[in-house]
Design an enzyme around this catalytic site. Structure first.
Site, PDB file in Angstrom:
ATOM      1  N   PRO A 128      49.760  46.916  65.784  1.00  0.00           N
ATOM      2  CA  PRO A 128      49.382  46.597  64.405  1.00  0.00           C
ATOM      3  C   PRO A 128      49.995  47.604  63.450  1.00  0.00           C
ATOM      4  CG  PRO A 128      47.527  47.552  65.590  1.00  0.00           C
ATOM      5  CD  PRO A 128      48.602  47.322  66.603  1.00  0.00           C
ATOM      6  N   ALA A 129      50.635  47.114  62.394  1.00  0.00           N
ATOM      7  CA  ALA A 129      51.278  47.986  61.415  1.00  0.00           C
ATOM      8  C   ALA A 129      51.075  47.384  60.035  1.00  0.00           C
ATOM      9  CB  ALA A 129      52.770  48.127  61.718  1.00  0.00           C
ATOM     10  N   ALA A 130      50.623  48.193  59.130  1.00  0.00           N
ATOM     11  CA  ALA A 130      50.271  47.722  57.792  1.00  0.00           C
ATOM     12  C   ALA A 130      51.502  47.402  56.951  1.00  0.00           C
ATOM     13  CB  ALA A 130      49.431  48.783  57.080  1.00  0.00           C
ATOM     14  N   SER A 141      47.569  43.640  61.132  1.00  0.00           N
ATOM     15  CA  SER A 141      46.681  44.644  60.573  1.00  0.00           C
ATOM     16  C   SER A 141      45.786  44.083  59.473  1.00  0.00           C
ATOM     17  CB  SER A 141      47.522  45.800  60.004  1.00  0.00           C
ATOM     18  OG  SER A 141      46.746  46.689  59.236  1.00  0.00           O
ATOM     19  N   GLN A 149      43.747  43.318  64.079  1.00  0.00           N
ATOM     20  CA  GLN A 149      43.280  44.700  64.059  1.00  0.00           C
ATOM     21  C   GLN A 149      42.391  44.925  62.845  1.00  0.00           C
ATOM     22  OE1 GLN A 149      44.667  46.933  61.590  1.00  0.00           O
ATOM     23  NE2 GLN A 149      43.546  48.757  62.215  1.00  0.00           N
ATOM     24  N   TYR A 203      40.425  47.468  60.394  1.00  0.00           N
ATOM     25  CA  TYR A 203      39.999  48.729  59.812  1.00  0.00           C
ATOM     26  C   TYR A 203      38.609  48.475  59.247  1.00  0.00           C
ATOM     27  CZ  TYR A 203      44.521  51.145  59.952  1.00  0.00           C
ATOM     28  OH  TYR A 203      45.668  51.782  60.355  1.00  0.00           O
ATOM     29  N   THR A 227      40.277  49.825  65.217  1.00  0.00           N
ATOM     30  CA  THR A 227      40.860  51.153  65.091  1.00  0.00           C
ATOM     31  C   THR A 227      39.773  52.162  64.754  1.00  0.00           C
ATOM     32  OG1 THR A 227      43.058  50.392  64.455  1.00  0.00           O
ATOM     33  CG2 THR A 227      42.431  52.584  63.727  1.00  0.00           C
ATOM     34  N   LYS A 270      40.905  51.073  69.675  1.00  0.00           N
ATOM     35  CA  LYS A 270      42.206  51.732  69.480  1.00  0.00           C
ATOM     36  C   LYS A 270      42.033  53.131  68.902  1.00  0.00           C
ATOM     37  CE  LYS A 270      46.700  51.066  67.182  1.00  0.00           C
ATOM     38  NZ  LYS A 270      46.765  52.256  66.311  1.00  0.00           N
ATOM     39  N   HIS A 294      47.897  56.993  66.774  1.00  0.00           N
ATOM     40  CA  HIS A 294      48.289  56.400  65.498  1.00  0.00           C
ATOM     41  C   HIS A 294      49.731  56.783  65.139  1.00  0.00           C
ATOM     42  CE1 HIS A 294      45.799  54.168  62.474  1.00  0.00           C
ATOM     43  NE2 HIS A 294      46.887  54.331  61.745  1.00  0.00           N
ATOM     44  N   ARG A 314      57.357  51.162  64.705  1.00  0.00           N
ATOM     45  CA  ARG A 314      58.412  51.592  63.778  1.00  0.00           C
ATOM     46  C   ARG A 314      59.760  50.931  64.072  1.00  0.00           C
ATOM     47  NH1 ARG A 314      55.512  56.648  64.185  1.00  0.00           N
ATOM     48  NH2 ARG A 314      54.818  57.466  62.159  1.00  0.00           N
TER      49      ARG A 314
END
Length: 371
Positions: free
Chosen positions: A92-94, A121, A143, A145, A171, A240, A264, A319
């Site tokens: 998951p990546a914002a 995310s 994911q 938050y 997370t 996570k 993270h 990334r």
């Protein structure tokens, strides 16, 4: 190119010629605007833990195996009851709109093309429903938050369940924002709305820094929250941000259906251990009670192999995928996964491992080289 609030988004959609995944960073830096690139690439403080994440893979070495009588290793696997063509998944990546105008929609399409697992995310640029609809027949996780506001949490979970996601990633290692110096240097504020916040929250995240957005998130998360989410969704909850055997066992005791070993990507607690250095001990404690996902620092097929051989069931990264997204859209994402899968196939062949189950039982030697 698409321009939103002065921010230039890539519109590319092309296969990439990739030497290796680390080389994508410099290429992506040329096309992602400075603030967005700094947000993606940066870690906490002086990036020490971020750098150690990848260096730590040198602490374990793969034992070559000759006369193994195998060819064409099989990368397919089944985790959480989901058939996958590769053990490599999208972490998951914002805010993937920072990389490409289609954001998570293009990522989902590229991930689906290789038969991998996608996770999206809470802070996505595109909505849960739109991301799922971009690859409707492919498995996805959502994911969370966790917010202080349970109406907001439940609305997101309802949307995720409606979209048909296969699991919830909770997370737990980001209750406050790490001290991210790249964002401070660039005075970075999100130029693009976050679709889930736009729909369900008081603000959409646009014009805010990540620290301001985290301020609305829950600073206190306990075992009770894991139980609450599992009972509410009836979906597997994967916790996570686990970096110790003790936390892994607490999560399982609270009903976690999976453990996600991660720091993270070095973006939160600088000075903590490389995630890979914590994996074996956690896997030993978990002892196959639930599946383990691993991320942080993964850049090579050999890294994937070492993580699987150290106890992971799935290996995630973000990334390099975001760089591929900027450089080539959905096809660029596909190219990134194909590159790491190709490297993994080579390593599996040379290590005498015919399939992922064999990789999980492959011997590693351990020696700490000077980095």
């Amino acid at each position: 190119m698409t321009v939103i609030n002065g921010y230039e988004q890539s519109d590319r959609n092309e296969k990439l010629d990739i030497l290796n995944l680390p080389s994508l960073e410099a290429r992506a830096k040329k096309i992602i605007p400075q603030g967005g690139f700094g947000y993606i690439v940066g870690g906490a403080e002086d990036d020490w833990t971020l750098q150690q994440n990848t260096k730590a893979f040198t602490h374990a070495q793969i034992v070559p195996k000759a006369l193994s009588n195998i060819e064409n290793p099989d990368l397919s696997t089944n985790v959480f009851g989901i058939d996958l063509k590769t053990p490599v998944m999208m972490a998951p990546a914002a805010a993937q709109g920072l990389s490409h105008s289609l954001g998570e929609k293009a990522t989902a399409q590229g991930v689906a093309a290789v038969g991998a697992l996608m996770s999206q995310s809470t802070y996505s640029s595109t909505s849960i429903a739109d991301t799922q609809a971009a690859a409707p027949d492919a498995p996805q996780f959502f994911q969370l938050y966790m917010s202080k506001d349970w109406d907001f949490n439940n609305a997101l979970l309802d949307e995720a369940m409606k979209a048909g996601v296969k699991g919830i990633i909770l997370t737990v290692d980001a209750t406050v924002d790490g001290y991210r110096e790249q964002d401070i240097i660039n005075n970075f504020q999100f130029p693009i709305p976050m679709a889930n916040l736009e729909r369900f929250a008081a603000g959409d995240g646009k014009g805010k820094g990540i620290g301001e957005i985290y301020a609305a998130a829950a600073q206190k998360i306990s075992e009770d929250d894991v139980r609450r989410i599992a009972e509410y969704t009836k979906l597997p909850v994967i916790v996570k941000g686990i970096e110790s055997p003790e936390d892994a066992m607490r999560a399982i005791g609270a009903g976690a259906a999976g453990i996600y070993v991660s720091n993270h990507g070095g973006r939160e607690l600088n000075g903590g251990p490389a995630a890979f250095d914590t994996l074996s001990a956690i896997a030993k404690a978990v002892n196959h009670q639930v599946p383990i996902i691993f991320d942080s620092g993964v850049r090579r097929g050999s890294h994937v192999f070492k993580a699987l051989a150290s106890g992971a069931d799935l290996v995630a990264f973000a990334r390099p995928v975001l760089y591929g997204l900027a450089l080539g859209g959905a096809l660029g994402v596909q190219s990134v996964f194909e590159q790491i899968d190709h490297e993994l196939e080579i390593v599996m062949q040379l290590a005498g491992t015919k399939d992922i189950e064999a990789v999980k039982h492959a011997p590693l030697t351990h020696f700490h080289y000077e980095n």
